[in-house]
Design an enzyme around this catalytic site. Structure first.
Site, PDB file in Angstrom:
ATOM      1  N   GLU A  35      24.248 -12.421   6.681  1.00 12.35           N
ATOM      2  CA  GLU A  35      24.424 -13.315   5.455  1.00 12.35           C
ATOM      3  C   GLU A  35      24.703 -12.165   4.273  1.00 12.35           C
ATOM      4  O   GLU A  35      24.036 -11.251   4.236  1.00 12.35           O
ATOM      5  CB  GLU A  35      23.014 -13.915   5.233  1.00 12.35           C
ATOM      6  CG  GLU A  35      23.166 -14.679   3.739  1.00 12.35           C
ATOM      7  CD  GLU A  35      21.678 -15.299   3.507  1.00 12.35           C
ATOM      8  OE1 GLU A  35      20.954 -15.285   4.194  1.00 12.35           O
ATOM      9  OE2 GLU A  35      22.041 -16.093   2.766  1.00 12.35           O
ATOM     10  N   ARG A 261      13.645  -7.698  17.228  1.00 15.13           N
ATOM     11  CA  ARG A 261      14.115  -6.939  16.183  1.00 15.13           C
ATOM     12  C   ARG A 261      13.797  -5.452  16.168  1.00 15.13           C
ATOM     13  O   ARG A 261      12.727  -5.144  16.789  1.00 15.13           O
ATOM     14  CB  ARG A 261      13.316  -7.275  14.890  1.00 15.13           C
ATOM     15  CG  ARG A 261      13.707  -8.863  14.253  1.00 15.13           C
ATOM     16  CD  ARG A 261      12.803  -9.117  13.119  1.00 15.13           C
ATOM     17  NE  ARG A 261      13.402  -8.652  11.962  1.00 15.13           N
ATOM     18  CZ  ARG A 261      14.402  -9.278  11.262  1.00 15.13           C
ATOM     19  NH1 ARG A 261      14.682 -10.593  11.807  1.00 15.13           N
ATOM     20  NH2 ARG A 261      14.885  -8.979  10.292  1.00 15.13           N
ATOM     21  N   LYS A 271      16.403  -7.352   3.967  1.00 13.51           N
ATOM     22  CA  LYS A 271      17.216  -7.309   2.759  1.00 13.51           C
ATOM     23  C   LYS A 271      16.367  -7.867   1.822  1.00 13.51           C
ATOM     24  O   LYS A 271      16.630  -7.418   0.381  1.00 13.51           O
ATOM     25  CB  LYS A 271      18.373  -8.057   2.948  1.00 13.51           C
ATOM     26  CG  LYS A 271      19.501  -7.386   3.784  1.00 13.51           C
ATOM     27  CD  LYS A 271      20.727  -8.141   4.078  1.00 13.51           C
ATOM     28  CE  LYS A 271      20.551  -9.221   5.225  1.00 13.51           C
ATOM     29  NZ  LYS A 271      21.251 -10.292   5.346  1.00 13.51           N
TER      30      LYS A 271
END
Ligand code: ATP
Ligand code: MG
Length: 555
Positions: A35, A261, A271
């Site tokens: 994104e 992750r 982020k």
């Protein structure tokens, strides 16, 4: 399947091997779907290495597709930085850069198909009420009073949403699945919301935007992705991924697989939180060398090869994990230990005056960049009467653990002579301003003739010829091993994460290659900071020290 990328096998590759062997797929196509709401970080590097290395090793394809479904948080700067970082990491996506927004029209048509099948409805509950109706992990949700509108009304309202006739938050499109499902994600998830926001790709064409879950599976299917790889927090979303693809008239059905992750101790990765550090000016920007963003690591001097090696070493599993920072650091050390040329820099300078040398004494020493490997090049290092050595390499008092220069004793200057400290001169505050020494001129590349034992070797630069330079010494950004597990990660910031020193470096570094890593003897690995011109103001970032400096308990 032959491996060209050097990545070991893992559970995902085993699934792919099986799919190919059973003829479920003839070729493999993966995608990396960032994104564009921030810069990429080391966690993304794990996903990039996984997706792109699979495409390489199976002679398949990997798409870059921006998941651009929320124009409020996305922009072109982020898109450009993401493309640059992937390329710098050494990967190339197949075909053009893709965007979820390329498929907005198709996604809209699939939404209409769901409405026509009685599987989606326009809800006019407020976002707060929608949340309240959703229920919890232990209690079921409640149906919205708008759930049973007619298909005809739903089509009309959805079209009004698209035409900008309904205000933001006044309506949304929801899938009609099951408000009592054990999977909260299946309790009539929102598929579309209204946002009167200009989009970086589609401008003002749309004022309704699909949610990630709706856009993602359809984009994967339209692109013929075979294996859609994502992190474990999307495990439950897989049910929605499959529900949507099962209920629209699309024949391709990619499979989603989840892996854990990357989490690193003493760092933050998301982020959203990195954005806070940037916007609150806690760091210099997304490429601050203390940030574990790809651009920050690049600016600090990490090589792409060392980041890929790190991703290779951590592997891909479903186990939640917290990786020690020293694993990352050992990857860069292993790379630079053999590849970085060595030069001398003095970070905490004190001046040395060698009294038994003539006033204008100069000797140009030819010193190899790689000890023992003269064939890889040499440079000229001037030796003069006045030098700088590091303050930490001198002590007045004897101390049995101190193997460097002590008043009245000798030490070897790296690649040069043995010197003896004979006296100090101080300023009014008691700081040493000059250290008086003598030099044994018979000791160039030789031990003293009378078998005196010289224990220490220290680095130095010529005071006359050295260049003034700034050294930026970085440490972990946080004091807490898991900053996000604390009340407020901002409170866990390490106040000493950046220490700036003014010192000197040998004159050969006048032509230091920009952003190129060097080893400064006995100090660590450094590279020029690319935000300063190497011509006017030499600034070096410390990439990493020579040895692991983390407490043993962390190993
Ligand atoms: P962030 O919280 O940092 O924004 P994200 O998952 O929202 O992360 P995306 O841009 O949506 O970021 O991620 C693109 C891809 O990178 C996704 O497939 C995601 O699963 C993967 N990814 C993100 N963070 C990590 C991580 N820490 N380790 C491994 N993969 C990650
Ligand atoms: Mg995200």
């Amino acid at each position: 399947m032959s491996k060209i990328s050097g990545y070991p096998t893992n559970f995902i590759r085993q699934i792919i091997n099986k799919d190919l062997a059973q003829g479920i797929h003839k070729m493999v196509r993966t995608r990396f779907p960032p994104e564009p709401n921030g810069y990429l970080h080391i966690g993304h590097a794990k996903s990039i290495c996984l997706n792109f290395s699979i495409a390489q090793d199976y002679q398949g394809e990997c798409h870059l597709r921006f998941d651009d479904t929320n124009p409020a948080k996305e922009n072109l700067e982020f898109i450009e930085s993401i493309k640059r970082d992937i390329t710098w990491l050494g990967f190339q996506w197949n075909g053009k850069v893709r965007y979820a927004s390329d498929y907005f029209e198709k996604q809209y048509q699939y939404a209409i198909e769901l409405i026509q099948k009685g599987l989606a409805y326009v809800d006019e509950l407020s976002p707060t009420l929608i949340r309240e109706h959703r229920g919890t992990l232990t209690s079921p949700g409640k149906n919205s009073p708008y759930r049973n509108r007619s298909i005809c009304d739903n089509l009309k309202l959805f079209s009004k949403m698209r035409n900008g006739e309904i205000a933001e938050s006044a309506a949304c499109l929801r899938a009609k699945i099951d408000m009592t499902s054990n999977f909260i994600i299946l309790r009539d998830p929102v598929l579309y919301r209204i946002k009167f926001k200009e989009h970086h790709q589609t401008g003002r064409k749309w004022c309704i935007y699909p949610m990630y879950d709706f856009a993602h599976c359809i984009s994967d299917a339209l692109e013929g992705i075979t294996h859609s790889l994502c992190t474990l927090e999307f495990q439950d979303n897989r049910r929605l991924y499959d529900w949507i693809l099962n209920n629209i008239s699309i024949t391709v059905h990619p499979r989603q697989y989840e892996f854990s992750r990357l989490n690193l101790k003493y760092a933050i990765m998301s982020k959203r939180h990195l954005n806070r550090l940037v916007t609150e000016n806690i760091v210099e920007g997304w490429d601050d060398p203390r940030m574990l963003t790809i651009s920050g690591m690049r600016r600090r001097g990490y090589t792409a090869a060392s980041i890929r090696e790190f991703c290779r070493r951590i592997g891909v599993t479903k186990q939640e994990n917290m990786i020690n920072m020293e694993m990352l650091e050992s990857c860069i050390r292993d790379d630079l230990n053999t590849n970085a040329p060595r030069v001398m820099a003095v970070i905490n300078p004190i001046k040395v005056l060698i009294r038994n040398l003539p006033l204008h004494y100069e000797e140009m020493l030819n010193i190899p960049y790689y000890p023992q490997k003269h064939e890889r090049g040499t440079r000229v290092v001037p030796f003069t009467r006045e030098l700088y050595i590091d303050g930490a390499d001198f002590q007045e008092e004897k101390n049995k653990d101190f193997k460097r220069l002590i008043l009245g004793q000798e030490v070897r200057l790296r690649y040069a002579y043995v010197i003896k400290a004979e006296g100090v001169e101080r300023d009014a505050q008691g700081n040493i301003i000059v250290l008086y020494c003598s030099c044994d001129m018979s000791t160039m590349k030789k031990n003293p003739s009378d078998s005196r034992k010289i224990k220490g070797v220290i680095h130095w630069v010529s005071a006359k010829y050295a260049l003034a330079a700034e050294f930026r010494l970085y440490d972990r950004l946080f004091n807490s091993p898991n900053p996000l597990a604390t009340e407020d990660f901002i409170k866990e910031l390490n106040p000493n994460s950046l220490v700036i020193k003014k010192g000197f470096i040998e004159p050969s570094m006048r032509c230091a290659k920009a952003s190129f890593p060097y080893q400064f003897e006995r100090e660590g690995y450094f590279c020029t900071d690319n935000t300063h011109s190497v011509v006017t103001h030499l600034v070096f970032n410390r990439i990493v020290g020579l040895r692991n400096a983390w407490p043993k308990i962390d190993a």
